[in-house]
Write an enzyme that holds these catalytic residues in place. Sequence first.
Site, PDB file in Angstrom:
ATOM      1  N   CYS A 109     -18.714   7.420  27.625  1.00  0.00           N
ATOM      2  CA  CYS A 109     -19.097   6.981  28.962  1.00  0.00           C
ATOM      3  C   CYS A 109     -19.415   8.191  29.823  1.00  0.00           C
ATOM      4  CB  CYS A 109     -17.948   6.216  29.590  1.00  0.00           C
ATOM      5  SG  CYS A 109     -17.321   4.935  28.512  1.00  0.00           S
ATOM      6  N   ARG A 158     -25.257   8.490  28.792  1.00  0.00           N
ATOM      7  CA  ARG A 158     -23.989   8.437  28.068  1.00  0.00           C
ATOM      8  C   ARG A 158     -23.465   7.018  27.881  1.00  0.00           C
ATOM      9  NH1 ARG A 158     -21.458  13.468  28.173  1.00  0.00           N
ATOM     10  NH2 ARG A 158     -19.505  12.472  27.623  1.00  0.00           N
ATOM     11  N   TRP A 214     -20.194   2.574  28.015  1.00  0.00           N
ATOM     12  CA  TRP A 214     -20.881   2.272  26.768  1.00  0.00           C
ATOM     13  C   TRP A 214     -19.820   1.823  25.781  1.00  0.00           C
ATOM     14  CZ3 TRP A 214     -20.705   3.726  21.670  1.00  0.00           C
ATOM     15  CH2 TRP A 214     -21.852   3.524  20.898  1.00  0.00           C
ATOM     16  N   ASN A 219     -13.166   8.303  30.027  1.00  0.00           N
ATOM     17  CA  ASN A 219     -14.092   8.466  28.911  1.00  0.00           C
ATOM     18  C   ASN A 219     -13.252   8.832  27.701  1.00  0.00           C
ATOM     19  OD1 ASN A 219     -16.187   9.096  27.145  1.00  0.00           O
ATOM     20  ND2 ASN A 219     -16.464  11.155  27.996  1.00  0.00           N
ATOM     21  N   GLY A 220     -13.334   8.028  26.620  1.00  0.00           N
ATOM     22  CA  GLY A 220     -12.571   8.330  25.415  1.00  0.00           C
ATOM     23  C   GLY A 220     -11.928   7.081  24.856  1.00  0.00           C
ATOM     24  N   GLU A 235     -36.212  13.157  10.137  1.00  0.00           N
ATOM     25  CA  GLU A 235     -36.183  13.151  11.595  1.00  0.00           C
ATOM     26  C   GLU A 235     -37.200  12.139  12.154  1.00  0.00           C
ATOM     27  OE1 GLU A 235     -34.311  13.962  13.850  1.00  0.00           O
ATOM     28  OE2 GLU A 235     -35.472  14.215  15.673  1.00  0.00           O
ATOM     29  N   LYS A 275     -36.163   9.024  14.525  1.00  0.00           N
ATOM     30  CA  LYS A 275     -36.726   8.778  15.866  1.00  0.00           C
ATOM     31  C   LYS A 275     -37.219   7.342  15.964  1.00  0.00           C
ATOM     32  CE  LYS A 275     -35.413  11.331  17.757  1.00  0.00           C
ATOM     33  NZ  LYS A 275     -34.577  12.373  17.288  1.00  0.00           N
ATOM     34  N   GLU A 286     -34.254   4.848  16.022  1.00  0.00           N
ATOM     35  CA  GLU A 286     -33.441   4.972  17.243  1.00  0.00           C
ATOM     36  C   GLU A 286     -34.057   4.229  18.425  1.00  0.00           C
ATOM     37  OE1 GLU A 286     -31.126   9.096  17.904  1.00  0.00           O
ATOM     38  OE2 GLU A 286     -33.260   9.351  17.564  1.00  0.00           O
ATOM     39  N   HIS A 298     -37.490   6.575  -7.824  1.00  0.00           N
ATOM     40  CA  HIS A 298     -36.145   6.188  -8.261  1.00  0.00           C
ATOM     41  C   HIS A 298     -35.566   5.062  -7.412  1.00  0.00           C
ATOM     42  CE1 HIS A 298     -36.127   9.430 -11.105  1.00  0.00           C
ATOM     43  NE2 HIS A 298     -36.432  10.302 -10.150  1.00  0.00           N
ATOM     44  N   LYS A 303     -25.919   9.583  23.945  1.00  0.00           N
ATOM     45  CA  LYS A 303     -26.418  10.943  23.719  1.00  0.00           C
ATOM     46  C   LYS A 303     -25.327  11.858  23.181  1.00  0.00           C
ATOM     47  CE  LYS A 303     -29.620  14.247  24.926  1.00  0.00           C
ATOM     48  NZ  LYS A 303     -30.394  14.006  23.698  1.00  0.00           N
TER      49      LYS A 303
END
Length: 649
Positions: free
Chosen positions: A43, A68, A115, A141-142, A522, A526, A529, A545, A644
Site C-alpha cells: 500500500c 502502490r 492494494w 503497509n505490510g 520482457e 509487458k 501485465e 519441445h 510497483k
Amino acid sequence: MEEVPGKTDRESHGVICGTKRPVLLFIFLPAMERRCVSLLIMCGIVGYIGYRKAADVLLDGLYRLEYRGYDSAGVAIRDLREIQIEKEVGKVAELDNLLKSRNFEGTQGIGHTRWATHGGVTAVNAHPHCDSQSNVALVHNGIIENYLEIKEDLEKEGVTFNTQTDTEVVAQLLAKIYQGDAVSSLIRLSGFLEGSYALVILVREIEDKIYCIRKGSPLVLGKGKKESFCASDVPALLPYTKDFIYLNDGEIAELSQDNIQIWDSSGQVLTRSSFHVDWDVSMSDKDGYPHFMLKEINEQSRVIRDSLLERLQDDSVDLSAELKWSHEDIHKWKKIHIVACGTSYYAALIAERLFENVTECDIRVDVASEYRYRKLKSGPDTLAIFVSQSGETADTLAAERKARTSGACCLAVTNVPNSTLAREVDHVLLLKAGPEVGVAATKTFTGQLCVLYLLALYLGRVCETLSKNKENRLVQELRILPFKVDSILEDHLLIRELAEKYANARNFLFLGRGNSFPVALEGALKLKEISYLHAEAYAAGEMKHGPIALLDPEVPVVVVIPRDELYDKVLSNIQEARARSAPIIAVATSGDQYIGTNAEDIMWIPVTEQEMNPFLAVIPLQLFAYYVARYRGCDIDQPRNLAKSVTVE
Ligand code: G6P
C-alpha cells in the site's frame, strides 16, 4: 497479569522497553493453526503535520503513491481535538470527490491507498483504522502475520472488531497498550507484532504529533519549514521537500511541525542526518502524456545518456569514483551472482551474457524468491549483485541478507538512493532513471541494463579479460544508442497500427535466442501485465519441445530476430512456426532483406553491435504492449492485481 507463553524468541529482540516486558492476558494457540489466512498488502501511506490543509497534502501524496495500491483509499484528519476518518472504495479520485464535500480544515493527518489480494475491498476494510474508542487511528503497509492470534486474545478480553483486517488488530492492541507515552507504547507494540509493517499513527490525546514505526516495509520522512511529512516513497513528497530521512527497521519517529525525532528499538534517541534528492517534481508528473508508461518509454534515451555521465573516460568505463574496489578485491571474485525479480531479473539475464563474455567469473543469475532458499555456495570469492528498481522488494532484500551472511561482497543496482537495499549493501550503483511511476517497468529496465553493462565492461577492463578494442567499440556504441532509441520511438505510429491489428488475439508466443531471449521474456511480461493477454516467452530453440503444440493461425508469434550470430537459427524457428500457420511479428534489424518474406509484420530497429540489440529490441515491444492495452481499454498505469513495489514475500 500473566507472562505470554511461548514468546521467548521475541523477548531476545530487545524490543521491550523498561524492566517489564509487555503483558496482556493472552493465551496463544499454536501459531500453525492460526496462520491460515494471509493478507497480502502493498500500500501507499502518507502523513502530514504543518500549516497547510492536510487533506490537500494527503490527497496529492496518495495520487503520487497510487502505483502502490489502488482498490480503496482513506484519510484521518485531526480537526481540533477530533480525528475525522473518511474512506472510499476505488481509486484516490473517489476519495478526492468525497473529501470535496467535507472541506476539512485540519493541518495534520494520515492517508492510505490500499492494494489487497485477500480480504474484502470495502470502505470498512480501507485504512485508516482505529480502536473501538477512537483513541488511536493508523495506516499500515505490510502484513501482520500473527494478527489472528492477537485478535482472538483481544476478543477474549472483550474487544469487538469492525473489520477483517490485520490493521484494525494493531489499532486495538496499541490502544490497549497505550498508557500516555507514545514511544514506549510503540516499542511494546512491536514486541507483539510478527510480520512486516510501516505504521503511521495519530493518538487522539497527543494533539501536535504524528508517530511512525517500521519493520520490513519502507517509510521515508521529510522535513520542510514548519512542516513534517512521511510517506512510503520519495515521489509522494517531492512537491514539498527534497530532504529525506529513511526510517530503519525497528525505529520510531515522532513528527511535529518543527521537528523530527527518532528512537531506536530500545528507546535510545538517534541523530540522523537527511539526504538530498535531486529529482524534480515534474519527473513524477505525466508531462502531457496520457499515461506515465508512455512518458517513461519516451524517457529512455535520456536515461541512457544520464547513466553514462561521469562513468566514461574517453572510450573506457571508469566506475572507481563510485566503487571503492581495489584490484585485489576485484581479482579475488571467482563467482558473480546476479539476483532480482520481475523486469529487473530480465535485465540481469541479458547482462549475464555480457558478463560471461568479458569476465572469467562463473556467472549465476536467479530470481530472488528462489535464490533466498537455495543452497548456493557463495562466500568471499563472490560478488553478489542485487538489481531492484525500488530497492525495497522483499525477496531481493532477503536474498541480499543471505549473500551478505555468507561473506559475499554485495552490490546494489537500484533507482532509489537510500532505499533499504542501498543502505544494506556494501556498494551501490544508482540508475539515473528518475522516479518511475507506471507499474510496468520500462525506463528502469533500460537504466539497469546500462549500469550492468558498464559494470561488466569495468570488471573486464580491470581483470584484463576484455580487449581494449572491444571495450572501445562497445562504449562508442553506448554513446550513440540514445539516438537509435529515439529513432524507434519516432516510428511509434507504425507500432500503434500493429497493436490495433493484433489487439484481439487471445494468446501470444514470444521467441528469441541468445541475448534476445530475455528480451522476448520482457516483451511477453509487458503484454500480460498491462493488457491481460496470455503471452508466453520461450527460447526459440525450445519451441519444438512444447509450445509448438499451441500454434495455429490465431496465435501470433513475436520473434526477436536482430542481426546477430544466431540469426540463421532463429530464421529456422520462424519457418517451424509458419509451417503451423502462425502469424509472425518480427523485431528485426533495418536492412534485413530476408525477414520480409518470413514475417507478416515487422517492427524495425537500427543496426547496432550485437551486445546492444536488447536496448533497441525492447522498445518496440514496450510500445506494442502499451498500444495493445490502450486498444483493449485497460488501466495502463495501474494494472489490476499488480503493485510497483512488492514489499512482502
Ligand atoms: C513488481 C513490479 C515490476 C518489477 C518487480 C521487481 O512486480 O510490478 O515492475 O520489475 O516488482 O521490482 P524491483 O523494484 O525489485 O525492481
